[in-house]
Design a protein around this motif. Structure first.
Motif, PDB file in Angstrom:
ATOM      1  N   PRO A 154      25.665  46.579  38.423  1.00 45.35           N
ATOM      2  CA  PRO A 154      26.501  45.730  39.282  1.00 45.35           C
ATOM      3  C   PRO A 154      27.384  44.742  38.531  1.00 45.35           C
ATOM      4  CG  PRO A 154      24.337  45.968  40.252  1.00 45.35           C
ATOM      5  CD  PRO A 154      24.266  46.621  38.902  1.00 45.35           C
ATOM      6  N   ALA A 155      26.857  44.094  37.488  1.00 44.53           N
ATOM      7  CA  ALA A 155      27.662  43.096  36.764  1.00 44.53           C
ATOM      8  C   ALA A 155      28.848  43.756  36.079  1.00 44.53           C
ATOM      9  CB  ALA A 155      26.798  42.353  35.747  1.00 44.53           C
ATOM     10  N   VAL A 156      28.620  44.907  35.459  1.00 45.04           N
ATOM     11  CA  VAL A 156      29.703  45.640  34.777  1.00 45.04           C
ATOM     12  C   VAL A 156      30.674  46.195  35.800  1.00 45.04           C
ATOM     13  CG1 VAL A 156      30.252  47.581  33.256  1.00 45.04           C
ATOM     14  CG2 VAL A 156      28.209  46.201  32.822  1.00 45.04           C
ATOM     15  N   ARG A 157      30.123  46.781  36.856  1.00 45.24           N
ATOM     16  CA  ARG A 157      30.949  47.345  37.933  1.00 45.24           C
ATOM     17  C   ARG A 157      31.883  46.292  38.513  1.00 45.24           C
ATOM     18  NH1 ARG A 157      27.009  49.052  42.047  1.00 45.24           N
ATOM     19  NH2 ARG A 157      27.241  46.965  42.941  1.00 45.24           N
ATOM     20  N   ASN A 158      31.351  45.113  38.769  1.00 44.14           N
ATOM     21  CA  ASN A 158      32.164  44.050  39.349  1.00 44.14           C
ATOM     22  C   ASN A 158      33.205  43.520  38.381  1.00 44.14           C
ATOM     23  OD1 ASN A 158      30.935  44.106  41.879  1.00 44.14           O
ATOM     24  ND2 ASN A 158      29.321  42.684  41.253  1.00 44.14           N
ATOM     25  N   ALA A 159      32.847  43.424  37.094  1.00 47.40           N
ATOM     26  CA  ALA A 159      33.807  42.955  36.092  1.00 47.40           C
ATOM     27  C   ALA A 159      34.979  43.921  35.981  1.00 47.40           C
ATOM     28  CB  ALA A 159      33.117  42.795  34.742  1.00 47.40           C
ATOM     29  N   ILE A 160      34.689  45.209  35.989  1.00 49.02           N
ATOM     30  CA  ILE A 160      35.749  46.223  35.908  1.00 49.02           C
ATOM     31  C   ILE A 160      36.615  46.168  37.168  1.00 49.02           C
ATOM     32  CG2 ILE A 160      36.172  48.723  35.986  1.00 49.02           C
ATOM     33  CD1 ILE A 160      33.802  49.023  34.045  1.00 49.02           C
ATOM     34  N   LYS A 161      35.983  46.061  38.305  1.00 46.53           N
ATOM     35  CA  LYS A 161      36.702  45.988  39.589  1.00 46.53           C
ATOM     36  C   LYS A 161      37.663  44.799  39.611  1.00 46.53           C
ATOM     37  CE  LYS A 161      34.403  44.124  42.909  1.00 46.53           C
ATOM     38  NZ  LYS A 161      33.360  43.896  43.953  1.00 46.53           N
ATOM     39  N   GLU A 162      37.174  43.638  39.222  1.00 46.95           N
ATOM     40  CA  GLU A 162      38.009  42.439  39.248  1.00 46.95           C
ATOM     41  C   GLU A 162      39.125  42.513  38.203  1.00 46.95           C
ATOM     42  OE1 GLU A 162      38.002  40.213  41.482  1.00 46.95           O
ATOM     43  OE2 GLU A 162      36.152  40.750  42.513  1.00 46.95           O
ATOM     44  N   SER A 163      38.840  43.108  37.055  1.00 47.89           N
ATOM     45  CA  SER A 163      39.881  43.259  36.020  1.00 47.89           C
ATOM     46  C   SER A 163      40.987  44.188  36.497  1.00 47.89           C
ATOM     47  CB  SER A 163      39.259  43.800  34.733  1.00 47.89           C
ATOM     48  OG  SER A 163      38.373  42.868  34.160  1.00 47.89           O
ATOM     49  N   PHE A 164      40.596  45.281  37.149  1.00 50.37           N
ATOM     50  CA  PHE A 164      41.588  46.195  37.719  1.00 50.37           C
ATOM     51  C   PHE A 164      42.463  45.465  38.744  1.00 50.37           C
ATOM     52  CE2 PHE A 164      39.294  50.424  36.863  1.00 50.37           C
ATOM     53  CZ  PHE A 164      40.293  50.879  36.014  1.00 50.37           C
ATOM     54  N   ALA A 165      41.819  44.703  39.604  1.00 48.41           N
ATOM     55  CA  ALA A 165      42.565  44.003  40.655  1.00 48.41           C
ATOM     56  C   ALA A 165      43.561  43.025  40.045  1.00 48.41           C
ATOM     57  CB  ALA A 165      41.591  43.277  41.582  1.00 48.41           C
ATOM     58  N   GLU A 166      43.123  42.299  39.023  1.00 40.88           N
ATOM     59  CA  GLU A 166      44.016  41.344  38.351  1.00 40.88           C
ATOM     60  C   GLU A 166      45.170  42.072  37.677  1.00 40.88           C
ATOM     61  OE1 GLU A 166      43.815  37.841  34.905  1.00 40.88           O
ATOM     62  OE2 GLU A 166      42.003  38.972  35.437  1.00 40.88           O
ATOM     63  N   LEU A 167      44.857  43.179  37.040  1.00 41.50           N
ATOM     64  CA  LEU A 167      45.890  43.988  36.368  1.00 41.50           C
ATOM     65  C   LEU A 167      46.948  44.458  37.363  1.00 41.50           C
ATOM     66  CD1 LEU A 167      45.127  46.955  33.927  1.00 41.50           C
ATOM     67  CD2 LEU A 167      46.818  47.167  35.732  1.00 41.50           C
ATOM     68  N   ILE A 168      46.500  44.988  38.488  1.00 45.78           N
ATOM     69  CA  ILE A 168      47.431  45.529  39.481  1.00 45.78           C
ATOM     70  C   ILE A 168      48.279  44.418  40.098  1.00 45.78           C
ATOM     71  CG2 ILE A 168      47.574  46.679  41.734  1.00 45.78           C
ATOM     72  CD1 ILE A 168      45.073  48.327  40.750  1.00 45.78           C
ATOM     73  N   ARG A 169      47.667  43.279  40.379  1.00 45.88           N
ATOM     74  CA  ARG A 169      48.446  42.150  40.906  1.00 45.88           C
ATOM     75  C   ARG A 169      49.540  41.734  39.923  1.00 45.88           C
ATOM     76  NH1 ARG A 169      43.093  39.766  42.033  1.00 45.88           N
ATOM     77  NH2 ARG A 169      42.568  40.102  44.237  1.00 45.88           N
ATOM     78  N   HIS A 170      49.219  41.797  38.631  1.00 46.95           N
ATOM     79  CA  HIS A 170      50.172  41.338  37.607  1.00 46.95           C
ATOM     80  C   HIS A 170      51.255  42.374  37.319  1.00 46.95           C
ATOM     81  CE1 HIS A 170      51.524  39.078  34.082  1.00 46.95           C
ATOM     82  NE2 HIS A 170      51.580  40.239  33.445  1.00 46.95           N
ATOM     83  N   HIS A 171      50.869  43.620  37.092  1.00 49.68           N
ATOM     84  CA  HIS A 171      51.830  44.637  36.661  1.00 49.68           C
ATOM     85  C   HIS A 171      52.450  45.430  37.806  1.00 49.68           C
ATOM     86  CE1 HIS A 171      51.665  44.493  32.263  1.00 49.68           C
ATOM     87  NE2 HIS A 171      50.385  44.203  32.379  1.00 49.68           N
ATOM     88  N   PHE A 172      51.711  45.571  38.908  1.00 54.11           N
ATOM     89  CA  PHE A 172      52.208  46.401  40.009  1.00 54.11           C
ATOM     90  C   PHE A 172      52.094  45.635  41.334  1.00 54.11           C
ATOM     91  CE2 PHE A 172      50.037  49.228  36.873  1.00 54.11           C
ATOM     92  CZ  PHE A 172      51.183  49.799  36.315  1.00 54.11           C
ATOM     93  N   PRO A 173      52.765  44.494  41.436  1.00 52.30           N
ATOM     94  CA  PRO A 173      52.603  43.623  42.612  1.00 52.30           C
ATOM     95  C   PRO A 173      53.109  44.238  43.913  1.00 52.30           C
ATOM     96  CG  PRO A 173      54.447  42.872  41.254  1.00 52.30           C
ATOM     97  CD  PRO A 173      53.736  43.931  40.467  1.00 52.30           C
ATOM     98  N   GLU A 174      53.931  45.283  43.836  1.00 55.51           N
ATOM     99  CA  GLU A 174      54.459  45.890  45.060  1.00 55.51           C
ATOM    100  C   GLU A 174      53.582  47.024  45.585  1.00 55.51           C
ATOM    101  OE1 GLU A 174      58.475  47.073  44.374  1.00 55.51           O
ATOM    102  OE2 GLU A 174      59.186  45.030  44.010  1.00 55.51           O
ATOM    103  N   ALA A 175      52.440  47.254  44.943  1.00 56.08           N
ATOM    104  CA  ALA A 175      51.565  48.367  45.340  1.00 56.08           C
ATOM    105  C   ALA A 175      51.181  48.280  46.813  1.00 56.08           C
ATOM    106  CB  ALA A 175      50.313  48.378  44.481  1.00 56.08           C
ATOM    107  N   GLU A 176      51.288  49.408  47.503  1.00 52.24           N
ATOM    108  CA  GLU A 176      50.927  49.493  48.921  1.00 52.24           C
ATOM    109  C   GLU A 176      49.668  50.315  49.148  1.00 52.24           C
ATOM    110  OE1 GLU A 176      55.310  49.270  50.985  1.00 52.24           O
ATOM    111  OE2 GLU A 176      54.679  51.200  50.138  1.00 52.24           O
TER     112      GLU A 176
END
Length: 216
Positions: free
Chosen positions: A53-75
């Protein structure tokens, strides 16, 4: 075109986490055999992260941050079957976006879909993969989405080996790739903690330059 690690610190933490849970195994003396037939001193199974769970959540949150930063128009988020599906669902949930996934090929029965989930032509989608080697199967998913009229914003993955061939393939398809971690960062982490020595480091670096011909 973007082809880069999201953030060096994220890359180090992700690499360390994958080493800690043995999702990545290094064995220069007794290499693994990939499905392609290549001999490899490394084996990566990022699916193991889902069991921690700790690793899973860290990866999930990192992905979310990455997408918000690099692909903010994602639908929407599109996972590459099969390993990209659970990771993609987690990330789509954090971002509050629709999720779909892409099969390697169309089903031979039912609706014969290759893309599962609801989408529209012109929809801006980020493709999520767990692992990129040469990029062949990942880019095949991009082709399927583009053929369906989807606007692929780019791709992200947990880990990439950083093969020169992969970067060439992504450039040829004009697809941005932003990843959480990669091979060089992994080796640095492994060396710093004593998991490998300098001679093994040389072998591992040699393999990446020409994996198809290595150990033959």
């Amino acid at each position: 075109m973007i082809y880069q690690c999201f953030h060096p610190e994220t890359g180090k933490k992700t690499a360390q986490a994958l080493l800690d849970i043995h999702a990545i195994k290094l064995s220069p003396e007794n290499p693994f055999t990939w499905a392609s037939g290549w001999k490899s001193p490394i084996y990566c199974d990022n699916r193991l992260s889902l069991s921690y769970p700790a690793v899973r959540n860290a990866i999930k949150e990192s992905f979310a941050e990455l997408i918000r930063h690099h692909f903010p128009e994602a639908e929407a988020i599109a996972g590459v079957a099969t390993a990209g599906i659970p990771q993609g669902v987690l990330v789509a949930d954090v971002l509050g976006l629709p999720f779909l996934y892409v099969r390697a090929k169309s089903k031979s029965h039912g609706l014969a879909n290759q893309i599962e989930g609801r989408y529209e032509k012109g929809m801006k989608v980020v493709v999520l993969e767990d692992l990129v080697s040469t990029g062949g199967s990942s880019l095949a998913a991009v082709d399927a989405l583009r053929d369906a009229g989807v606007d692929v914003q780019g791709m992200t993955c947990i880990f990439t080996y950083g093969f020169p061939q992969a970067e060439e393939n992504f450039r040829a398809k004009k697809v941005d790739l932003v990843y959480l971690s990669e091979y060089s960062l992994l080796l640095s982490q492994a060396l710093s903690q004593g998991a490998i020595g300098s001679s093994e480091m040389d072998t591992l670096n040699e393999w990446r330059q020409d994996p198809a011909a290595w150990n033959q």
